[in-house]
Design a protein around this motif. Sequence first.
Motif, PDB file in Angstrom:
ATOM      1  N   GLY B  38       0.805  -1.216   0.000  1.00  0.00           N
ATOM      2  CA  GLY B  38       0.000   0.000   0.000  1.00  0.00           C
ATOM      3  C   GLY B  38       0.840   1.269   0.000  1.00  0.00           C
ATOM      4  O   GLY B  38       0.302   2.363   0.148  1.00  0.00           O
ATOM      5  N   VAL B  39       2.165   1.131  -0.146  1.00  0.00           N
ATOM      6  CA  VAL B  39       3.023   2.323  -0.168  1.00  0.00           C
ATOM      7  C   VAL B  39       3.004   2.923  -1.577  1.00  0.00           C
ATOM      8  O   VAL B  39       3.207   2.216  -2.559  1.00  0.00           O
ATOM      9  CB  VAL B  39       4.466   1.953   0.233  1.00  0.00           C
ATOM     10  N   LEU B  40       2.732   4.214  -1.655  1.00  0.00           N
ATOM     11  CA  LEU B  40       2.666   4.886  -2.951  1.00  0.00           C
ATOM     12  C   LEU B  40       4.040   5.449  -3.311  1.00  0.00           C
ATOM     13  O   LEU B  40       4.558   6.313  -2.598  1.00  0.00           O
ATOM     14  CB  LEU B  40       1.652   6.033  -2.905  1.00  0.00           C
ATOM     15  N   PRO B  41       4.632   4.983  -4.420  1.00  0.00           N
ATOM     16  CA  PRO B  41       5.983   5.441  -4.768  1.00  0.00           C
ATOM     17  C   PRO B  41       6.091   6.966  -4.893  1.00  0.00           C
ATOM     18  O   PRO B  41       7.060   7.555  -4.408  1.00  0.00           O
ATOM     19  CB  PRO B  41       6.253   4.745  -6.105  1.00  0.00           C
ATOM     20  N   ASP B  42       5.101   7.617  -5.492  1.00  0.00           N
ATOM     21  CA  ASP B  42       5.197   9.070  -5.653  1.00  0.00           C
ATOM     22  C   ASP B  42       5.182   9.776  -4.306  1.00  0.00           C
ATOM     23  O   ASP B  42       5.924  10.733  -4.086  1.00  0.00           O
ATOM     24  CB  ASP B  42       4.039   9.593  -6.517  1.00  0.00           C
ATOM     25  N   ALA B  43       4.313   9.321  -3.401  1.00  0.00           N
ATOM     26  CA  ALA B  43       4.243   9.936  -2.068  1.00  0.00           C
ATOM     27  C   ALA B  43       5.541   9.678  -1.308  1.00  0.00           C
ATOM     28  O   ALA B  43       6.022  10.544  -0.567  1.00  0.00           O
ATOM     29  CB  ALA B  43       3.060   9.367  -1.292  1.00  0.00           C
ATOM     30  N   LEU B  44       6.135   8.495  -1.519  1.00  0.00           N
ATOM     31  CA  LEU B  44       7.393   8.181  -0.838  1.00  0.00           C
ATOM     32  C   LEU B  44       8.526   9.057  -1.371  1.00  0.00           C
ATOM     33  O   LEU B  44       9.348   9.568  -0.608  1.00  0.00           O
ATOM     34  CB  LEU B  44       7.712   6.695  -1.020  1.00  0.00           C
ATOM     35  N   ARG B  45       8.565   9.263  -2.699  1.00  0.00           N
ATOM     36  CA  ARG B  45       9.591  10.145  -3.288  1.00  0.00           C
ATOM     37  C   ARG B  45       9.484  11.549  -2.717  1.00  0.00           C
ATOM     38  O   ARG B  45      10.472  12.180  -2.374  1.00  0.00           O
ATOM     39  CB  ARG B  45       9.420  10.226  -4.812  1.00  0.00           C
ATOM     40  N   PHE B  46       8.243  12.025  -2.619  1.00  0.00           N
ATOM     41  CA  PHE B  46       8.011  13.370  -2.075  1.00  0.00           C
ATOM     42  C   PHE B  46       8.494  13.450  -0.621  1.00  0.00           C
ATOM     43  O   PHE B  46       9.234  14.367  -0.244  1.00  0.00           O
ATOM     44  CB  PHE B  46       6.514  13.691  -2.161  1.00  0.00           C
ATOM     45  N   ALA B  47       8.136  12.461   0.190  1.00  0.00           N
ATOM     46  CA  ALA B  47       8.531  12.462   1.602  1.00  0.00           C
ATOM     47  C   ALA B  47      10.047  12.346   1.729  1.00  0.00           C
ATOM     48  O   ALA B  47      10.668  12.987   2.582  1.00  0.00           O
ATOM     49  CB  ALA B  47       7.841  11.317   2.339  1.00  0.00           C
ATOM     50  N   PHE B  48      10.663  11.533   0.859  1.00  0.00           N
ATOM     51  CA  PHE B  48      12.125  11.361   0.880  1.00  0.00           C
ATOM     52  C   PHE B  48      12.814  12.687   0.546  1.00  0.00           C
ATOM     53  O   PHE B  48      13.746  13.111   1.236  1.00  0.00           O
ATOM     54  CB  PHE B  48      12.505  10.274  -0.134  1.00  0.00           C
ATOM     55  N   ASP B  49      12.326  13.370  -0.498  1.00  0.00           N
ATOM     56  CA  ASP B  49      12.938  14.639  -0.907  1.00  0.00           C
ATOM     57  C   ASP B  49      12.787  15.704   0.173  1.00  0.00           C
ATOM     58  O   ASP B  49      13.673  16.543   0.355  1.00  0.00           O
ATOM     59  CB  ASP B  49      12.337  15.113  -2.239  1.00  0.00           C
ATOM     60  N   CYS B  50      11.653  15.668   0.884  1.00  0.00           N
ATOM     61  CA  CYS B  50      11.451  16.653   1.961  1.00  0.00           C
ATOM     62  C   CYS B  50      12.361  16.379   3.153  1.00  0.00           C
ATOM     63  O   CYS B  50      12.684  17.294   3.906  1.00  0.00           O
ATOM     64  CB  CYS B  50      10.007  16.602   2.461  1.00  0.00           C
ATOM     65  N   SER B  51      12.729  15.125   3.357  1.00  0.00           N
ATOM     66  CA  SER B  51      13.420  14.737   4.591  1.00  0.00           C
ATOM     67  C   SER B  51      14.927  14.602   4.425  1.00  0.00           C
ATOM     68  O   SER B  51      15.648  14.508   5.415  1.00  0.00           O
ATOM     69  CB  SER B  51      12.879  13.389   5.093  1.00  0.00           C
ATOM     70  N   LYS B  52      15.428  14.578   3.164  1.00  0.00           N
ATOM     71  CA  LYS B  52      16.847  14.239   2.970  1.00  0.00           C
ATOM     72  C   LYS B  52      17.840  15.360   3.271  1.00  0.00           C
ATOM     73  O   LYS B  52      19.004  15.064   3.554  1.00  0.00           O
ATOM     74  CB  LYS B  52      17.057  13.687   1.554  1.00  0.00           C
ATOM     75  N   PRO B  53      17.451  16.651   3.246  1.00  0.00           N
ATOM     76  CA  PRO B  53      18.461  17.684   3.536  1.00  0.00           C
ATOM     77  C   PRO B  53      19.134  17.453   4.883  1.00  0.00           C
ATOM     78  O   PRO B  53      18.480  17.041   5.850  1.00  0.00           O
ATOM     79  CB  PRO B  53      17.649  18.989   3.538  1.00  0.00           C
ATOM     80  N   GLY B  54      20.438  17.695   4.919  1.00  0.00           N
ATOM     81  CA  GLY B  54      21.177  17.514   6.167  1.00  0.00           C
ATOM     82  C   GLY B  54      21.652  16.093   6.394  1.00  0.00           C
ATOM     83  O   GLY B  54      22.283  15.804   7.408  1.00  0.00           O
ATOM     84  N   THR B  55      21.343  15.180   5.458  1.00  0.00           N
ATOM     85  CA  THR B  55      21.840  13.807   5.581  1.00  0.00           C
ATOM     86  C   THR B  55      22.842  13.561   4.439  1.00  0.00           C
ATOM     87  O   THR B  55      22.904  14.352   3.493  1.00  0.00           O
ATOM     88  CB  THR B  55      20.704  12.768   5.450  1.00  0.00           C
ATOM     89  N   PRO B  56      23.600  12.458   4.501  1.00  0.00           N
ATOM     90  CA  PRO B  56      24.524  12.155   3.391  1.00  0.00           C
ATOM     91  C   PRO B  56      23.772  11.927   2.076  1.00  0.00           C
ATOM     92  O   PRO B  56      24.365  11.964   1.010  1.00  0.00           O
ATOM     93  CB  PRO B  56      25.223  10.861   3.843  1.00  0.00           C
ATOM     94  N   ALA B  57      22.453  11.727   2.163  1.00  0.00           N
ATOM     95  CA  ALA B  57      21.649  11.485   0.961  1.00  0.00           C
ATOM     96  C   ALA B  57      20.972  12.765   0.475  1.00  0.00           C
ATOM     97  O   ALA B  57      20.007  12.715  -0.282  1.00  0.00           O
ATOM     98  CB  ALA B  57      20.605  10.407   1.247  1.00  0.00           C
ATOM     99  N   ALA B  58      21.507  13.934   0.900  1.00  0.00           N
ATOM    100  CA  ALA B  58      20.853  15.212   0.587  1.00  0.00           C
ATOM    101  C   ALA B  58      20.630  15.416  -0.917  1.00  0.00           C
ATOM    102  O   ALA B  58      19.661  16.072  -1.309  1.00  0.00           O
ATOM    103  CB  ALA B  58      21.673  16.367   1.154  1.00  0.00           C
ATOM    104  N   ALA B  59      21.525  14.848  -1.741  1.00  0.00           N
ATOM    105  CA  ALA B  59      21.377  15.034  -3.189  1.00  0.00           C
ATOM    106  C   ALA B  59      21.008  13.719  -3.879  1.00  0.00           C
ATOM    107  O   ALA B  59      21.103  13.595  -5.099  1.00  0.00           O
ATOM    108  CB  ALA B  59      22.675  15.587  -3.773  1.00  0.00           C
TER     109      ALA B  59
END
Lengths: 215, 115
Positions: B38-59
């Motif tokens: 039930g995980v929506l890939p688009d919603a997950l991409r959006f959440a990932f992009d919002c949360s990644k700043p400040g981590t080694p995965a920022a880009a």
Amino acid sequence: MKVKVVTNILKANARIAEENRRNLRERGITTINLMSSPGAGKTTLLARTIRDLGARVRFGVVEGDIQGTHDAEVIAALGVPVIQINTAGGCHLDANMVQSALTELPLEAIDLLVIENVGNLVCPAEFDLGEDAKAMLLSVTEGDDKPLKYPRMFRECEALLVNKIDLAPHLDVSLEKIRRDALALNPALQVFEVSARSGQGLEGWYAWLEGKLRA
Amino acid sequence: MHELSIALSVLDIVTTAAAGAGLSRVDTVRLRIGRATGVLPDALRFAFDCSKPGTPAAAAALEIEEVPIGGRCNACDRDFTSPEPYVLACPLCGGGTFRITTGDELAVLDLEGEP
């Protein structure tokens, strides 16, 4: 450089849920994760269950809500230890939230812990909290199409309470269709048709709950 | 909305794995997600992009490999795979009960980056 990881994303939740399960079982506590959409009657059912079984069973309750303490106040008024978790927007409880709530409950004085999840038929089904069994309510006012629209919730639960059956005569809803579709998704599901308000049909639910208690 | 908690778990896993492998920058994170979660890939991409700043995965870019729902029917005992996001009956015989054999996956597969 490529790094192989292959790690289950919910592993952290699963690990904490397993810790909760072990902690609760070692203390002889049975834990039920109670789920439904908002307004299906979880708190009314729980309050009635506590009033009817409270003389024989020592209850403890974890209340999950997005905000507010209304539900916890209803339960606390019955003299039962209760912890309110506010998820502040989150649509489900996770194992970590439950773990912190457990540190504030008098676990030595509890036989049956009921975790009332955030009202939602989708996400709560996906997060193990460390419970022994999941149970859900579906109120007849929600309509008989819900099992086929939210199959995961119906597949994950051991017990389904079809609530508010005292209202069924006023609605275009088929109790038979709810039962048939829910059992098609999950043939082992225990279905109880009840009214938490009038008390109708609750004997089966009580027997199921008491059957889950550890000696 | 549970995509946000999943995105945060992905970032935890990626940060730990990157530190273990000595990567200072993560460029790509590859996930495998089954449709039955039930995980929506688009919603997950959006959440990932919002949360990644400040981590080694920022880009970092998220690559998501979706796995269709597969099952074995209890009625006809055959295996099936379905392109649908919800499977309510066996597509081969219409039987109402089946065991899900694929589609429950939710994993970080690997990541690529620079030391």
